[in-house]
Design an enzyme around this catalytic site. Structure first.
Site, PDB file in Angstrom:
ATOM      1  N   ARG A  49      12.562  24.926  13.747  1.00  0.00           N
ATOM      2  CA  ARG A  49      12.931  26.286  13.334  1.00  0.00           C
ATOM      3  C   ARG A  49      11.880  27.279  13.800  1.00  0.00           C
ATOM      4  NH1 ARG A  49       8.675  27.280  12.005  1.00  0.00           N
ATOM      5  NH2 ARG A  49       7.562  26.939  10.044  1.00  0.00           N
ATOM      6  N   ASP A  58       7.217  34.396   1.920  1.00  0.00           N
ATOM      7  CA  ASP A  58       7.898  33.326   1.158  1.00  0.00           C
ATOM      8  C   ASP A  58       7.229  33.065  -0.193  1.00  0.00           C
ATOM      9  OD1 ASP A  58       5.689  32.262   2.473  1.00  0.00           O
ATOM     10  OD2 ASP A  58       6.627  30.333   2.926  1.00  0.00           O
ATOM     11  N   GLY A 144       3.665  19.311  15.458  1.00  0.00           N
ATOM     12  CA  GLY A 144       2.550  20.108  14.939  1.00  0.00           C
ATOM     13  C   GLY A 144       2.274  21.396  15.686  1.00  0.00           C
ATOM     14  N   SER A 148       7.914  23.481  12.867  1.00  0.00           N
ATOM     15  CA  SER A 148       8.384  22.693  11.738  1.00  0.00           C
ATOM     16  C   SER A 148       8.925  21.313  12.101  1.00  0.00           C
ATOM     17  CB  SER A 148       9.427  23.458  10.925  1.00  0.00           C
ATOM     18  OG  SER A 148       9.364  22.997   9.601  1.00  0.00           O
ATOM     19  N   ASP A 194      11.258  26.169   5.486  1.00  0.00           N
ATOM     20  CA  ASP A 194      11.433  25.211   6.583  1.00  0.00           C
ATOM     21  C   ASP A 194      12.574  24.240   6.317  1.00  0.00           C
ATOM     22  OD1 ASP A 194       9.225  26.491   7.472  1.00  0.00           O
ATOM     23  OD2 ASP A 194       7.897  24.742   7.480  1.00  0.00           O
ATOM     24  N   TYR A 244      -5.587  30.640   4.489  1.00  0.00           N
ATOM     25  CA  TYR A 244      -4.244  30.671   3.914  1.00  0.00           C
ATOM     26  C   TYR A 244      -4.323  30.750   2.384  1.00  0.00           C
ATOM     27  CZ  TYR A 244       0.529  29.114   2.786  1.00  0.00           C
ATOM     28  OH  TYR A 244       1.796  29.013   2.280  1.00  0.00           O
TER      29      TYR A 244
HETATM   30  P1  ADP Z   1       4.791  21.555  12.182  1.00  0.00           P
HETATM   31  O1  ADP Z   1       4.541  23.000  12.305  1.00  0.00           O
HETATM   32  O2  ADP Z   1       5.253  20.973  13.484  1.00  0.00           O
HETATM   33  O3  ADP Z   1       5.681  21.221  11.050  1.00  0.00           O
HETATM   34  P2  ADP Z   1       2.932  20.101  10.567  1.00  0.00           P
HETATM   35  O4  ADP Z   1       1.456  19.987  10.625  1.00  0.00           O
HETATM   36  O5  ADP Z   1       3.549  20.646   9.340  1.00  0.00           O
HETATM   37  O6  ADP Z   1       3.366  20.919  11.859  1.00  0.00           O
HETATM   38  O7  ADP Z   1       3.584  18.668  10.777  1.00  0.00           O
HETATM   39  C1  ADP Z   1       3.184  17.868  11.866  1.00  0.00           C
HETATM   40  C2  ADP Z   1       3.096  16.423  11.421  1.00  0.00           C
HETATM   41  O8  ADP Z   1       4.428  15.910  11.199  1.00  0.00           O
HETATM   42  C3  ADP Z   1       2.512  15.542  12.490  1.00  0.00           C
HETATM   43  O9  ADP Z   1       1.105  15.523  12.414  1.00  0.00           O
HETATM   44  C4  ADP Z   1       3.134  14.200  12.162  1.00  0.00           C
HETATM   45  O10 ADP Z   1       2.428  13.582  11.116  1.00  0.00           O
HETATM   46  C5  ADP Z   1       4.509  14.583  11.645  1.00  0.00           C
HETATM   47  N1  ADP Z   1       5.499  14.540  12.765  1.00  0.00           N
HETATM   48  C6  ADP Z   1       6.073  15.580  13.372  1.00  0.00           C
HETATM   49  N2  ADP Z   1       6.919  15.197  14.362  1.00  0.00           N
HETATM   50  C7  ADP Z   1       6.865  13.859  14.378  1.00  0.00           C
HETATM   51  C8  ADP Z   1       7.483  12.853  15.180  1.00  0.00           C
HETATM   52  N3  ADP Z   1       8.323  13.156  16.179  1.00  0.00           N
HETATM   53  N4  ADP Z   1       7.199  11.563  14.904  1.00  0.00           N
HETATM   54  C9  ADP Z   1       6.363  11.240  13.888  1.00  0.00           C
HETATM   55  N5  ADP Z   1       5.738  12.133  13.113  1.00  0.00           N
HETATM   56  C10 ADP Z   1       5.966  13.432  13.350  1.00  0.00           C
HETATM   57 MG    MG Z   2       5.309  21.700   9.014  1.00  0.00          MG
END
Ligand code: ADP
Ligand code: MG
Length: 409
Positions: A49, A58, A144, A148, A194, A244
């Protein structure tokens, strides 16, 4: 909220997308390589997203205007009779997580599996009996990057469990359950936006979501007229950082001030009008005043922007995006030179309506709204100029507004 005329009343069936054939076949064959062939295999798709406007609103009971995007995760899955859950991810080759739905689910390794562990644990805690499963996550959504990926895998894994079990639950309930999973098992104090958009998005629409009561309106984002372009600064975005938490605290301090002024009806900055805020100038500490000014103006801007989008007034919508960026930069102080640079450069390309930082700030992405024919030039321009200045190429994604989670097979 935006004009009711723009509310979508027909239900759009989740579309079968032919271009996904190759990645879907690839994901399935990778699943069979890891977990072996046979049995009934299901495939779930969950999108990432991006928030078009409404930043840091939010947690102030405000409004946000996100869309689901085309980059996505696929969860290929198959039920197991023994209650075991085995999770693999193409993004983390060679790592396998294992736990049982018949025992207390603890946090564990690899770290990314905590999203899946949390989702299983919270679904069970909500009284939903879960089967065991083997599941592979395959992604085109970057991990990451502020788009999301966490909510995408949570909602995708939850939907995988439910599909195997032959159960359906209300999508808003699913959003709350997965949010709890992220709080408890990943330790991230994420808001509800999200999960709500990843679960409940409609193709070709943005969602004007009221974070106070989760009411929403869907606003047309016509793929014939618009593209959303996302450019990643490639700087770490860190929700966990003190900044934050400090911004949230400053908002609370603002609310306390108004409450003390015998305005008990004020529960959050959502309840503070611009007029009330202006009359507090000089009485509130200057920094708190500016933080509050961002939130109060951003909530009004988001409402306004949704109405403009509804009217297809893209130029004015773009202006609100620019105002949002300036407010985040100057009043909320969460932008960076990289985000400022990309937003400014985006506006130099003909056919771009607006651009702004998106997400919590301190890195992450910018989002721009553009005519479809402007997209190639925009992509080239951002890549060239950013790389020249910051010595790293930004990742650029072009998207229309995608549908929320769906069961493909
Ligand atoms: P984002 O903004 O992408 O949500 P976050 O820090 O909230 O960033 O989440 C990222 C975390 O989600 C990664 O460090 C991992 O632990 C998990 N993650 C995201 N995509 C995957 C994936 N394709 N496979 C396994 N884990 C994932
Ligand atoms: Mg996230």
């Amino acid at each position: 909220m935006a004009s009711g005329r723009c509310t979508l009343t027909i239900f759009l069936p989740l579309t079968y997308i032919p271009f996904m054939d190759s990645s879907l076949a690839q994901a399935k064959s990778e699943f069979e390589r890891i977990f072996g062939p046979g049995g009934k295999i299901h495939v779930i798709r969950a999108p990432g997203r991006v928030n078009l406007i409404g930043e840091h609103t939010d947690y102030n009971d405000g409004l946000v205007l996100p869309i689901a995007i085309e980059p996505q995760v696929l969860v290929v899955c198959r039920g197991r009779d023994d209650g075991m859950v085995r999770l693999a991810s193409t993004a983390f080759q060679g790592e396998l997580a294992e736990f049982s739905v018949q025992r207390k689910i603890e946090r564990g390794k690899p770290a990314w599996s905590n999203y899946g562990r949390g989702v299983a644990a919270e679904l069970i805690a909500a009284g939903i009996p879960l089967p065991g499963m083997d599941a592979l996550i395959a992604n085109t959504l970057p991990v990451g990057s502020g788009l999301s990926s966490s909510a995408a895998i949570e909602i995708g894994i939850a939907q995988a469990f439910l599909t195997i079990a032959g159960l359906t639950i209300d999508l808003d309930r699913l959003a709350v359950i997965t949010q709890k999973a992220e709080h408890e098992y990943a330790g991230t104090p994420v808001g509800i936006m999200d999960m709500t958009i990843v679960a409940g998005a409609r193709a070709g629409h943005a969602m004007l979501l009221d974070c106070r009561d989760l009411s929403r309106e869907y606003v047309v984002l016509d793929p014939k007229e618009l593209r959303v372009v996302i450019a990643n600064t490639m700087l770490e975005h860190e929700l966990h950082t003190g900044e934050y938490a400090q911004r949230r605290k400053q908002c609370e301090q603002g609310v306390e001030f108004f409450k003390k002024k015998q305005e008990p009806q004020i529960r959050s900055l959502r309840d503070v009008s611009m007029q009330q805020l202006t009359s507090a100038k000089g009485k509130l500490p200057e920094t708190i005043y500016r933080r509050c000014r961002h939130v109060v103006s951003e909530i009004a801007r988001t409402r306004d922007a949704a109405a403009l989008l509804c009217r297809r007034d893209y130029d004015e919508f773009g202006q609100r995006m620019l105002e949002s960026h300036a407010s985040l930069r100057d009043d909320y102080e969460v932008s960076t030179p990289e985000l400022d640079f990309l937003s400014t450069e985006a506006m130099k390309v003909k056919g771009v309506y607006g651009a702004r930082m998106t997400g919590g700030g301190f890195g992450g992405c910018i989002v721009a709204l553009a005519q479809p024919r402007a997209v190639d030039a925009l992509k080239d321009h951002l890549t060239k100029t950013y790389e020249q200045k910051f010595k790293v190429a930004p990742e650029v994604y072009v998207t229309t507004a995608a549908a929320g989670v769906s069961v493909l097979e």
